[in-house]
Design an enzyme around this catalytic site. Structure first.
Site, PDB file in Angstrom:
ATOM      1  N   ASP A   1      -8.705  -5.256  13.063  1.00 16.86           N
ATOM      2  CA  ASP A   1      -8.426  -3.821  12.962  1.00 16.86           C
ATOM      3  C   ASP A   1      -7.756  -3.578  11.610  1.00 16.86           C
ATOM      4  OD1 ASP A   1      -6.109  -1.582  14.727  1.00 16.86           O
ATOM      5  OD2 ASP A   1      -7.701  -1.206  13.253  1.00 16.86           O
ATOM      6  N   SER A   2      -8.539  -3.820  10.561  1.00 15.89           N
ATOM      7  CA  SER A   2      -7.944  -3.806   9.211  1.00 15.89           C
ATOM      8  C   SER A   2      -8.286  -2.512   8.482  1.00 15.89           C
ATOM      9  CB  SER A   2      -8.512  -4.982   8.402  1.00 15.89           C
ATOM     10  OG  SER A   2      -9.870  -4.701   8.088  1.00 15.89           O
ATOM     11  N   THR A   3      -7.645  -2.354   7.339  1.00 16.95           N
ATOM     12  CA  THR A   3      -7.999  -1.258   6.437  1.00 16.95           C
ATOM     13  C   THR A   3      -9.332  -1.607   5.774  1.00 16.95           C
ATOM     14  OG1 THR A   3      -6.514  -2.427   4.928  1.00 16.95           O
ATOM     15  CG2 THR A   3      -5.697  -0.374   5.875  1.00 16.95           C
TER      16      THR A   3
ATOM     17  N   GLN B   1       0.855  -1.206   0.000  1.00 16.33           N
ATOM     18  CA  GLN B   1       0.000   0.000   0.000  1.00 16.33           C
ATOM     19  C   GLN B   1       0.886   1.250   0.000  1.00 16.33           C
ATOM     20  OE1 GLN B   1      -2.247  -0.967   3.569  1.00 16.33           O
ATOM     21  NE2 GLN B   1      -0.306  -1.573   4.549  1.00 16.33           N
TER      22      GLN B   1
ATOM     23  N   ASP C   1      -0.173 -12.294   6.503  1.00 15.47           N
ATOM     24  CA  ASP C   1      -1.564 -12.102   6.085  1.00 15.47           C
ATOM     25  C   ASP C   1      -2.490 -12.653   7.165  1.00 15.47           C
ATOM     26  OD1 ASP C   1      -3.383 -12.817   3.006  1.00 15.47           O
ATOM     27  OD2 ASP C   1      -4.064 -12.142   4.973  1.00 15.47           O
TER      28      ASP C   1
ATOM     29  N   ASP D   1       0.040  -8.212  11.280  1.00 18.18           N
ATOM     30  CA  ASP D   1      -0.186  -7.181  10.267  1.00 18.18           C
ATOM     31  C   ASP D   1       0.623  -7.554   9.028  1.00 18.18           C
ATOM     32  OD1 ASP D   1      -1.127  -3.860  10.449  1.00 18.18           O
ATOM     33  OD2 ASP D   1      -0.070  -4.647   8.690  1.00 18.18           O
TER      34      ASP D   1
HETATM   35  N1  SAM Z   1      -8.040   1.888  12.392  1.00 15.59           N
HETATM   36  C1  SAM Z   1      -7.863   1.785  10.976  1.00 15.59           C
HETATM   37  C2  SAM Z   1      -9.167   1.740  10.241  1.00 15.59           C
HETATM   38  O1  SAM Z   1     -10.201   1.537  10.886  1.00 15.59           O
HETATM   39  O2  SAM Z   1      -9.148   1.905   9.015  1.00 15.59           O
HETATM   40  C3  SAM Z   1      -7.007   0.593  10.668  1.00 15.59           C
HETATM   41  C4  SAM Z   1      -5.650   0.810  11.214  1.00 15.59           C
HETATM   42  S1  SAM Z   1      -4.448  -0.351  10.901  1.00 15.59           S
HETATM   43  C5  SAM Z   1      -3.184   0.708  10.374  1.00 15.59           C
HETATM   44  C6  SAM Z   1      -4.951  -1.211   9.446  1.00 15.59           C
HETATM   45  C7  SAM Z   1      -3.910  -2.278   9.140  1.00 15.59           C
HETATM   46  O3  SAM Z   1      -4.504  -3.385   8.439  1.00 15.59           O
HETATM   47  C8  SAM Z   1      -2.772  -1.801   8.244  1.00 15.59           C
HETATM   48  O4  SAM Z   1      -1.589  -1.693   9.001  1.00 15.59           O
HETATM   49  C9  SAM Z   1      -2.661  -2.872   7.149  1.00 15.59           C
HETATM   50  O5  SAM Z   1      -1.322  -3.180   6.821  1.00 15.59           O
HETATM   51  C10 SAM Z   1      -3.387  -4.026   7.802  1.00 15.59           C
HETATM   52  N2  SAM Z   1      -3.890  -5.052   6.882  1.00 15.59           N
HETATM   53  C11 SAM Z   1      -4.557  -4.898   5.721  1.00 15.59           C
HETATM   54  N3  SAM Z   1      -4.823  -6.097   5.161  1.00 15.59           N
HETATM   55  C12 SAM Z   1      -4.311  -7.057   5.999  1.00 15.59           C
HETATM   56  C13 SAM Z   1      -4.264  -8.487   5.981  1.00 15.59           C
HETATM   57  N4  SAM Z   1      -4.804  -9.187   4.974  1.00 15.59           N
HETATM   58  N5  SAM Z   1      -3.665  -9.120   7.017  1.00 15.59           N
HETATM   59  C14 SAM Z   1      -3.101  -8.418   8.047  1.00 15.59           C
HETATM   60  N6  SAM Z   1      -3.108  -7.049   8.113  1.00 15.59           N
HETATM   61  C15 SAM Z   1      -3.709  -6.389   7.091  1.00 15.59           C
END
Ligand code: SAM
Length: 275
Positions: free
Chosen positions: A155-157, A31, A137, A106
């Site tokens: 707590d993902s994107t 990303q 992942d 993450d």
């Molecule tokens: N609080 C934020 C929101 O509600 O949008 C999310 C914060 S946190 C930074 C989101 C995290 O999800 C990112 O660091 C991203 O790298 C992670 N992420 C996205 N897809 C993922 C996956 N398949 N497995 C693990 N982490 C993932």
């Protein structure tokens, strides 16, 4: 160099903010990562141009993702965070002495690295002895887990890019398998102004997978529309039946025992999404 940054929250609407400094900007393997200082909200992490967390309002989201499920479960020893690389949810989890181990998975190690560097008030607990940080992942980690966790927090994107698999019924079924027999999970499920279908579909999929399904909300000014939702799936414990002795005088800035219950009271147009 100062400039105004606008996050397009839909193709026709966005928020704009004055950026005082750019600390880091990089296209990672997963990303676009930007770490900036904003005049209003302090340091801010953006992923693919979307506000992830800010020093000023992060406490709302991180407290509500962590303390609602951790008070609902009577004795959460093993907790998993999928995503959450900024460390905010981990910081809140560690306020619960009964938690023996918190695992964070993450997909992007750069988020962890730059959150530690520029968001110390959020990422400061990632090195705690009770915390295990994995870069990988979350979908695969869940697929390889069975009967392992009391509470899981997603707590993902948003469901674009690396997180697209984290909003599927298959993922929720995997979460059920990864949870212990009285386990429960929470996922952030976006906002009811611009993403009604996401909320409706997630709620339906969770409801088809878990005996107890609840939707709750919180006010997060830097997230699209400011009204954020969280969907809980539970194998046994109902958040609305949390006994009052579960609550301790924990140091928080948004979450309270009253908010624990009130956050499940939904405006009509949101409640309609759960029917
Ligand atoms: N609080 C934020 C929101 O509600 O949008 C999310 C914060 S946190 C930074 C989101 C995290 O999800 C990112 O660091 C991203 O790298 C992670 N992420 C996205 N897809 C993922 C996956 N398949 N497995 C693990 N982490 C993932």
């Amino acid at each position: 160099m100062e400039f105004w940054y606008t996050e397009k929250q839909t193709k026709d609407f966005g928020i704009t903010m004055r950026v005082k400094k750019t600390y880091h900007s990089e296209k990672t393997d997963f990303q676009q990562l930007d770490m900036v200082e904003t005049a209003e909200f302090g340091n801010m992490l953006l992923l693919d141009g979307m506000v992830m967390t800010t020093e000023k309002d992060e406490f709302v989201y991180h407290e509500m993702v962590a303390h609602v499920p951790l008070h609902t479960h009577p004795n959460p020893k093993h907790v998993l965070v999928v995503g959450g690389g900024d460390g905010g949810v981990i910081r809140e989890i560690l306020k619960h002495p009964e938690v023996e181990k918190a695992t964070l998975v993450d997909i992007d190690g750069k988020v962890i690295e730059y959150s530690k560097k520029y968001l110390p008030s959020i990422a400061g607990k990632l090195e705690d002895p009770r915390v295990e940080v994995k870069v990988g992942d979350g979908f695969m980690h869940i697929a390889q887990s069975e009967n392992a966790y009391d509470v899981i927090m997603v707590d993902s994107t948003e469901p674009v890019g690396p997180a697209v698999n984290l909003f599927t019924k298959g993922f929720y079924e995997g979460i059920s398998k990864a949870l212990k027999e009285d386990g429960l999970f929470v996922a952030q499920t976006d906002n009811p102004w611009f993403h009604q279908d996401l909320i409706k579909n997630a709620y339906r999929d969770v409801k088809e997978t878990f005996p107890v399904t609840r939707l709750y909300t919180a006010n997060i000014p830097t997230y699209p529309s400011g009204l954020w939702t969280f969907t809980m799936g539970s194998k046994k414990h109902d958040p609305l039946e949390t006994p009052k002795e579960r609550f301790t005088d924990m140091e928080t800035k948004y979450y309270t025992p009253e908010i624990h219950f009130a956050s499940f009271v939904l405006p009509k147009f949101v409640k309609d999404l759960t029917e």
